[in-house]
Design a protein around this motif. Structure first.
Motif, mmCIF file in Angstrom:
data_model
loop_
_atom_site.group_PDB
_atom_site.id
_atom_site.type_symbol
_atom_site.label_atom_id
_atom_site.label_comp_id
_atom_site.label_asym_id
_atom_site.label_seq_id
_atom_site.Cartn_x
_atom_site.Cartn_y
_atom_site.Cartn_z
ATOM 1 N N GLU A 1 -12.198 -7.793 9.928
ATOM 2 C CA GLU A 1 -11.612 -8.377 8.733
ATOM 3 C C GLU A 1 -10.127 -8.634 9.003
ATOM 4 O OE1 GLU A 1 -9.691 -9.025 5.269
ATOM 5 O OE2 GLU A 1 -9.399 -7.100 6.258
ATOM 6 N N PHE B 1 -5.368 4.382 6.955
ATOM 7 C CA PHE B 1 -5.773 3.151 7.640
ATOM 8 C C PHE B 1 -5.415 3.223 9.131
ATOM 9 C CE2 PHE B 1 -4.157 -1.017 9.178
ATOM 10 C CZ PHE B 1 -5.391 -1.593 9.426
ATOM 11 N N MET B 2 -4.184 3.670 9.406
ATOM 12 C CA MET B 2 -3.723 3.716 10.799
ATOM 13 C C MET B 2 -4.415 4.844 11.577
ATOM 14 S SD MET B 2 -1.666 1.166 11.172
ATOM 15 C CE MET B 2 -0.985 1.496 12.791
ATOM 16 N N ASN B 3 -4.676 5.964 10.882
ATOM 17 C CA ASN B 3 -5.297 7.122 11.539
ATOM 18 C C ASN B 3 -6.527 7.564 10.754
ATOM 19 O OD1 ASN B 3 -2.798 7.481 13.257
ATOM 20 N ND2 ASN B 3 -1.966 7.860 11.207
ATOM 21 N N PRO B 4 -7.564 6.758 10.763
ATOM 22 C CA PRO B 4 -8.721 7.100 9.928
ATOM 23 C C PRO B 4 -9.383 8.410 10.363
ATOM 24 C CG PRO B 4 -9.177 5.173 11.299
ATOM 25 C CD PRO B 4 -7.755 5.512 11.514
ATOM 26 N N GLN C 1 -18.410 4.067 9.221
ATOM 27 C CA GLN C 1 -18.037 2.827 9.908
ATOM 28 C C GLN C 1 -17.765 1.810 8.809
ATOM 29 O OE1 GLN C 1 -21.471 2.245 12.606
ATOM 30 N NE2 GLN C 1 -19.860 1.850 14.108
ATOM 31 N N THR C 2 -16.659 1.098 8.930
ATOM 32 C CA THR C 2 -16.306 0.134 7.885
ATOM 33 C C THR C 2 -15.840 -1.177 8.474
ATOM 34 O OG1 THR C 2 -15.803 1.795 6.218
ATOM 35 C CG2 THR C 2 -14.678 -0.313 5.987
ATOM 36 N N TYR D 1 0.840 -1.202 0.000
ATOM 37 C CA TYR D 1 0.000 0.000 0.000
ATOM 38 C C TYR D 1 0.871 1.248 0.000
ATOM 39 C CZ TYR D 1 -4.086 -2.871 1.259
ATOM 40 O OH TYR D 1 -5.104 -3.776 1.268
ATOM 41 N N MET E 1 -14.932 0.320 14.893
ATOM 42 C CA MET E 1 -15.075 0.896 13.548
ATOM 43 C C MET E 1 -16.078 0.135 12.691
ATOM 44 S SD MET E 1 -11.071 1.464 12.633
ATOM 45 C CE MET E 1 -11.397 2.220 11.072
ATOM 46 N N GLY F 1 -13.857 -4.154 6.982
ATOM 47 C CA GLY F 1 -13.133 -4.480 5.764
ATOM 48 C C GLY F 1 -11.637 -4.348 5.939
ATOM 49 N N CYS F 2 -10.953 -4.496 4.811
ATOM 50 C CA CYS F 2 -9.493 -4.515 4.819
ATOM 51 C C CYS F 2 -8.931 -3.102 4.939
ATOM 52 C CB CYS F 2 -8.990 -5.183 3.550
ATOM 53 S SG CYS F 2 -9.494 -4.320 2.060
ATOM 54 N N CYS F 3 -7.602 -2.991 4.919
ATOM 55 C CA CYS F 3 -6.923 -1.693 5.018
ATOM 56 C C CYS F 3 -7.440 -0.742 3.954
ATOM 57 C CB CYS F 3 -5.426 -1.858 4.800
ATOM 58 S SG CYS F 3 -4.662 -2.972 5.941
ATOM 59 N N ALA F 4 -7.566 -1.248 2.716
ATOM 60 C CA ALA F 4 -7.987 -0.397 1.603
ATOM 61 C C ALA F 4 -9.418 0.079 1.802
ATOM 62 C CB ALA F 4 -7.859 -1.159 0.295
ATOM 63 N N SER G 1 -6.967 -6.125 7.978
ATOM 64 C CA SER G 1 -6.848 -4.963 8.870
ATOM 65 C C SER G 1 -6.204 -5.379 10.188
ATOM 66 C CB SER G 1 -8.224 -4.391 9.186
ATOM 67 O OG SER G 1 -8.860 -4.008 8.014
ATOM 68 N N ILE H 1 -10.937 0.609 4.659
ATOM 69 C CA ILE H 1 -10.924 1.629 5.712
ATOM 70 C C ILE H 1 -10.304 2.931 5.183
ATOM 71 C CG2 ILE H 1 -9.874 2.227 7.950
ATOM 72 C CD1 ILE H 1 -10.396 -0.818 8.690
ATOM 73 N N CYS I 1 -14.014 8.705 11.515
ATOM 74 C CA CYS I 1 -14.522 7.381 11.832
ATOM 75 C C CYS I 1 -15.458 7.470 13.029
ATOM 76 C CB CYS I 1 -13.359 6.445 12.147
ATOM 77 S SG CYS I 1 -13.883 4.778 12.445
#
Lengths: 147, 392
Positions: B312, A11-14, A55-56, A3, B388, A58-61, B315, A63, A17
């Protein structure tokens, strides 16, 4: 999975959120079977998106795209949100791995689902129907009947 | 809550392992000094040949095999490919079977599954045996799948994902009571982690790998029981008795032999490793809506694998990685296919929860402090992702 730094940062600091208790536009897309669900909350006043949260699951992408998409339209007029494309989200994140492009589509569709919900609440069914007609970001696991 | 100081915890030993210092030390001279080709006639070559055969004897001794039953390959995947293709082809030819049938399980490593799929595409008939909720293959179900045209059975010894150890000796007995069909066990995850003896198992072929047991990547092996015939896999200069040509990776082979001896000698430490694993399992399953995957007791001593509701896996993995913890996930989002792990879905778990999987594979060097650190961080990260999540 490699990424960009921007993706990892979001991802680390959304940003944005959480849940918006006084939201007047809420949209949820995706499917738990596919492994990603996005829910967008907006507070819209005078056609301006005053506040937005997500709110998610899911994966890093997933988020990171949620975070970036909300950043791009926070404080902006509804027209900007309607014109937001998944491509713009990907570019703002300095790119996504090819298998993760669908996450950006999901972010775009989540925003449109929230806007459809808003239009319907103010009686603008025509605008809402237009938005509903597009795919809601689900995948072949879902049973939405659009595939 | 006071968080522990950031540490580095490698808990992905099922993916690959650190090369032991003693292993590196033993292989090094074969790169820089004794670099002869074992096929050469001069003294350098003869020296290399002697070292190669000594490594074969050492490897055989650890596995309870005869030296001539050990063949060196480049990796576990190659061993699996060769065993499946090579043995089924010879058996089919010898028994004049036109459409060979081969049997495996639904939870095998891709090295086996994709070879089966390739053979299916070329006209083979294939059967995938299901497993119970803990990942156990029943000998009866394998025996029941055998047909007149069955040419091979391949059942993994221990699952790379959920760590379940299969009753191989019983399955072999059930198969052999019907007919002497070639039997392969993929023991890549078992060798080095639990005692493995080919004679006690009764298998015809057993594949293993160097880098899973603290030797370098790029070396593996295949045990082929005396009398079992396989088609050659790689044609060339006639190495490995003409069955698997290619100049032997001598330094790697010596490293693997040394690593096998070390892991055999460390076997008594297994009980303490299991204790650490069970502490890890207890700590993580104390998180609400979290479940252990694989068999609770019949599992590899270092494997602790889980699924978490509402989050997930990718993450989870990246957040743990940011905390210095290396683990693995069977999440769809971590794979190019975007499909969740075939192993987890085969256990009967709902697809939704399979997205939230985590595999932690510890080894002898993992400390109690490491375990505490992993538990603390998994708790923190799962809680954060659930906050989240719109579905938790």
């Amino acid at each position: 999975m490699e990424y960009s730094e921007k993706v990892m940062d979001h991802f680390m600091n959304p940003r944005n959120c959480g849940v918006l208790s006084d939201a007047n536009a809420v949209g949820e897309v995706g499917n738990a079977k596919c492994g990603d669900i996005m829910k967008i909350y907006m507070k819209i006043e005078n056609d301006i998106i005053k506040d937005i949260k997500f709110q998610t699951f899911g994966c890093c992408a997933a988020i990171a795209t949620s975070s970036m998409a909300t950043e791009l339209i926070k404080g902006k007029p509804i027209s900007d949100a309607l014109n937001l494309t998944n491509k713009a989200v990907v570019e703002a994140l300095d790119g996504l791995p090819p298998v993760k492009i669908h996450c950006s589509v999901l972010a775009e569709e989540a925003i449109k689902a929230a806007l459809a919900n808003y239009f319907r609440s103010i009686g603008n069914n025509e605008e809402a129907d237009k938005l509903d007609a597009s795919c809601d970001g689900c995948c072949e696991h879902c049973d939405c009947g659009k595939h | 809550m006071i968080f522990m100081e950031k540490r580095f915890v490698y808990a992905d030993n099922a993916a690959t392992t650190r090369v032991y210092q003693e292993v590196a030390a033993e292989m090094l001279p074969y790169l820089t000094e004794h670099y002869g080709n074992p096929s050469s006639l001069h003294f350098m070559g003869q020296q290399a040949k002697k070292a190669l055969e000594s490594a074969r004897e050492r490897t055989a001794s650890v596995l309870g095999a005869l030296p001539e039953e050990i063949y060196f390959t480049s990796c576990g995947t190659e061993s699996d490919n060769w065993a499946i293709r090579g043995a089924s082809a010879v058996y089919a030819k010898f028994n004049k079977i036109e459409k060979p049938h081969i049997i495996t399980t639904a939870i095998e490593h891709h090295a086996v599954l994709h070879t089966f799929e390739a053979l299916k595409a070329s006209g083979y008939e294939v059967t995938y045996i299901g497993v119970d909720k803990d990942g156990i293959v029943s000998p009866e179900s394998v025996a029941a799948a055998i047909k007149d045209n069955t040419c091979l059975v391949a059942i993994m010894y221990a699952s790379n994902e959920v760590g379940t150890i299969e009753p191989i000796a019983d399955i072999v007995k059930a198969v052999k009571s019907i007919r002497n069909i070639p039997f392969l066990t993929d023991a890549v995850q078992a060798v080095g982690n639990i005692p493995v003896n080919v004679k006690e198992l009764g298998v015809d072929m057993l594949s293993f790998s160097g880098h899973k047991i603290h030797a370098p990547k790029g070396v593996g092996g295949l045990y082929i029981k005396k009398g079992v015939r396989l088609k050659n896999f790689i044609e060339g200069g006639g190495q490995e008795k003409g069955k698997r040509s290619g100049t032997e990776g001598l330094a790697n082979i010596i490293a693997m032999a040394k690593a096998m001896e070390i892991s055999r000698d460390r076997m008594p430490e297994r009980a303490s490793l299991e204790k650490k694993r069970d502490k890890l399992i207890a700590g993580i399953t104390s998180i609400p809506d979290t479940y252990l995957t694989g068999h609770p007791t019949k599992r590899l001593p270092g494997n602790a694998s889980f699924v978490f509701k509402g989050i997930e896996g990718e993450s989870l993995l990246f957040l743990l990685s940011a905390a210095g913890i290396c683990g693995s996930t069977g999440s769809a989002c971590s794979s190019a296919s975007l499909e969740p792990s075939h192993v987890l879905t085969s256990l009967g778990l709902p697809v939704e929860i399979c997205h939230g999987s985590l595999r932690l594979t510890i080894d002898y060097d993992t400390t109690d402090e490491d375990i505490d650190y992993i538990i603390e961080n998994v708790k923190r990260v799962v809680e954060r992702l659930r906050e989240m999540s719109p579905i938790y």
